[in-house]
Design a protein around this motif. Structure first.
Motif, PDB file in Angstrom:
ATOM      1  N   LEU A   3     -56.455 -32.049  55.494  1.00  0.00           N
ATOM      2  CA  LEU A   3     -55.934 -30.758  55.044  1.00  0.00           C
ATOM      3  C   LEU A   3     -57.018 -29.685  54.941  1.00  0.00           C
ATOM      4  N   ALA A  12     -56.457 -25.792  50.146  1.00  0.00           N
ATOM      5  CA  ALA A  12     -56.291 -27.243  50.270  1.00  0.00           C
ATOM      6  C   ALA A  12     -56.600 -27.921  48.947  1.00  0.00           C
ATOM      7  N   LEU A  16     -54.067 -30.208  46.788  1.00  0.00           N
ATOM      8  CA  LEU A  16     -54.419 -31.609  46.561  1.00  0.00           C
ATOM      9  C   LEU A  16     -54.635 -31.921  45.086  1.00  0.00           C
ATOM     10  N   GLY A  19     -51.056 -31.305  43.135  1.00  0.00           N
ATOM     11  CA  GLY A  19     -49.912 -32.106  43.563  1.00  0.00           C
ATOM     12  C   GLY A  19     -48.634 -31.289  43.657  1.00  0.00           C
TER      13      GLY A  19
END
Length: 114
Positions: A3, A12, A16, A19
């Motif tokens: 990503l 990104a 990440l 979530g």
């Protein structure tokens, strides 16, 4: 893992680390999705794209795919050298001549893959 290579690192990391879900519209905005379609139209859009690609010279398509797929294996200088090696046979091909004739004669091309 990929990503951060596909979208800006900070975005990104946010995705990440939080979530949080990623909507289709946001994925398209970030370049993760090429096209959004109405429900039930994804296959039609994919086939339309495939037909557009298939109209192009097969040697050129193969060279572009190979250059893009192998890009990460090289630094910038070597990547340009590798690209030149991939493109040279395409430029010297019968299909390259056909492309020039097609343009000059304003007619559809007849690609032969040679």
């Amino acid at each position: 893992m990929r990503l951060p290579e596909r979208i800006p690192r900070n975005i990104a990391l946010e995705i990440l680390l939080t979530g949080d879900p990623l909507s289709a519209a946001r994925a398209e905005q970030l370049g993760l999705v090429n096209h959004l379609t109405p429900p039930g139209q994804a296959l039609n859009k994919a086939l339309e794209l495939a037909h557009r690609i298939a109209r192009n010279a097969p040697l050129s398509i193969a060279a572009v795919k190979r250059a893009v797929n192998e890009r990460t294996a090289y630094g910038d200088r070597d990547a340009f050298r590798q690209q030149d090696q991939l493109v040279a046979p395409v430029l010297a091909s019968h299909d390259a001549q056909e492309g020039a004739h097609t343009f000059a004669e304003k007619r559809p091309p007849h690609w032969e893959g040679r």
